[in-house]
Design an enzyme around this catalytic site. Structure first.
Site, PDB file in Angstrom:
ATOM      1  N   HIS A  10       2.006  -3.219  13.725  1.00 40.15           N
ATOM      2  CA  HIS A  10       0.841  -4.118  13.819  1.00 40.15           C
ATOM      3  C   HIS A  10       0.967  -5.005  15.062  1.00 40.15           C
ATOM      4  CE1 HIS A  10      -2.495  -6.118  11.400  1.00 40.15           C
ATOM      5  NE2 HIS A  10      -2.419  -6.824  12.518  1.00 40.15           N
ATOM      6  N   HIS A  12      -1.431  -6.263  18.371  1.00 40.13           N
ATOM      7  CA  HIS A  12      -2.716  -6.293  19.093  1.00 40.13           C
ATOM      8  C   HIS A  12      -2.445  -6.346  20.587  1.00 40.13           C
ATOM      9  CE1 HIS A  12      -5.440  -6.906  15.608  1.00 40.13           C
ATOM     10  NE2 HIS A  12      -4.355  -7.450  15.063  1.00 40.13           N
ATOM     11  N   GLY A 160     -10.332  -9.018  12.667  1.00 46.96           N
ATOM     12  CA  GLY A 160     -11.254 -10.139  12.868  1.00 46.96           C
ATOM     13  C   GLY A 160     -11.342 -11.074  11.681  1.00 46.96           C
ATOM     14  N   GLU A 190      -5.437 -11.737   4.550  1.00 48.40           N
ATOM     15  CA  GLU A 190      -4.905 -12.632   5.582  1.00 48.40           C
ATOM     16  C   GLU A 190      -5.846 -13.839   5.688  1.00 48.40           C
ATOM     17  OE1 GLU A 190      -5.714 -11.401   9.544  1.00 48.40           O
ATOM     18  OE2 GLU A 190      -4.128 -12.610  10.447  1.00 48.40           O
TER      19      GLU A 190
HETATM   20 ZN   LIG Z   1      -3.850  -8.222  13.143  1.00 46.54          ZN
END
Ligand SMILES: [Zn+2]
Length: 326
Positions: A10, A12, A160, A190
């Site tokens: 994970h 970005h 997002g 999250e």
């Molecule tokens: Zn993330």
């Protein structure tokens, strides 16, 4: 000496820009401005506030040259940390402000990541992100890119502001990737609570969740995740930064691990969150007594859940267990 072979699922790409690359793309940028505008605050009010801090980085990544420079740099940096397999994710539709076609953005990152990974002696896979605030059409456009580039080991994700926008606009995009057999993961649990995780599991039945950690607020949901072998891509320091938990010691990653959930540990980003993979595991050692054996066990769970070919998985497993070095 213990030499770790780490797996990061994970990460970005578009919020992991280094100071070095940022100054090459924006000559004159000072370290102070970088720290203020590129780093997320040490403590954010919520996920929405955190996401607002990412725009300066994305603004610099609006050309193929910029994406190339940054992707090469990021692959080099994670390899230097001991990461032997990584999944890099980004939202191609965020890189069109200066006229670059999203196809060109994906092509550039696909080619650069492959070349840089071969040069660094590691394996990488790409994940294309739709974002919660995207329209149904934008989400479908991203899903089409994931389908079109599927031969280049591309998967699909929805990231997002989970608390601010509903899942419903994105269901057609997931239907498209599911019909095409493209692998996918979904951010849930999250920016919103266990009800969001349940919604995603009910409607999309993913094999993996981005974060998923707020499932701990519902014990029956944790049982379901374990029973259905849904893998949780946890990013503990990022969650602490977002204010989900007051400290690493209060993060549920250890509770989920001990309960028998399949989990991995990732940074989420290298710039918006100031951490590295070795630092994450050092913090888990300090807070929960995790040993190198726990780290390797988590790395093996991560590669089992990875969007990689059986050959790559086997090679990475052997690197984790020390059957091959380097
Ligand atoms: Zn993330």
């Amino acid at each position: 000496m213990d030499r770790a072979a780490l797996v990061e699922l994970h990460l970005h790409l578009d919020i992991s820009i280094s100071f070095d690359v940022a100054t090459r793309l924006e000559p004159g940028l000072t370290r102070t401005d970088y720290e203020l505008d590129f780093r997320g605050p040490a403590r954010c009010g919520d996920l929405a506030e955190f996401l607002q801090t990412t725009s300066r980085q994305v603004a610099l990544l609006q050309s193929a040259d910029a994406l190339r420079l940054h992707t090469e740099d990021l692959v080099r940096r994670i390899a230097a940390e001991g990461v032997v397999y990584a999944e890099l994710r980004f939202a191609p539709l965020l890189h069109t402000a200066a006229g670059m076609a999203p196809e060109a953005a994906v092509e550039t990152v696909v080619e650069t990541a492959a070349r840089a990974s071969a040069g660094a002696g590691i394996d990488t896979t790409l994940i294309l992100c739709s974002l919660r605030h995207f329209s149904e059409a934008e989400s479908l456009r991203t899903a089409d890119l994931a389908v079109r580039f599927a031969d280049h080991a591309v998967a699909f994700d929805l990231a997002g502001d989970e608390g601010g926008f509903s899942l419903s606009d994105h269901l057609p995009a997931f239907r498209r990737v599911i019909d095409a057999g493209v692998p996918y993961t979904v951010h849930a649990g999250e920016g919103a609570g266990p009800e969001s995780v349940t919604e995603v599991l009910d409607l999309l039945a993913p094999k993996r969740l981005g974060h998923g950690v707020r499932a701990v607020e519902d014990p029956a949901l944790v049982e379901r995740i374990i029973r259905d072998q849904v893998h949780l891509e946890t990013c503990p320091s990022c969650n602490v930064q977002l204010g989900l938990y007051p400290s690493m010691a209060q993060h549920p990653v250890d509770q989920l691990y001990r309960a028998g959930a399949s989990i991995s540990v990732s940074t989420d980003s290298r710039t918006s969150t100031v951490t590295t993979m070795p630092e994450e595991f050092a913090a888990l050692g300090e807070s929960f007594g995790w040993t190198p054996a726990d780290r390797d066990r988590v790395s093996l769970m991560a590669i089992d859940a990875a969007f990689a070919s059986p050959e790559v998985k086997q090679r990475v497993r052997r690197r984790i267990t020390g059957e091959i070095t380097g």
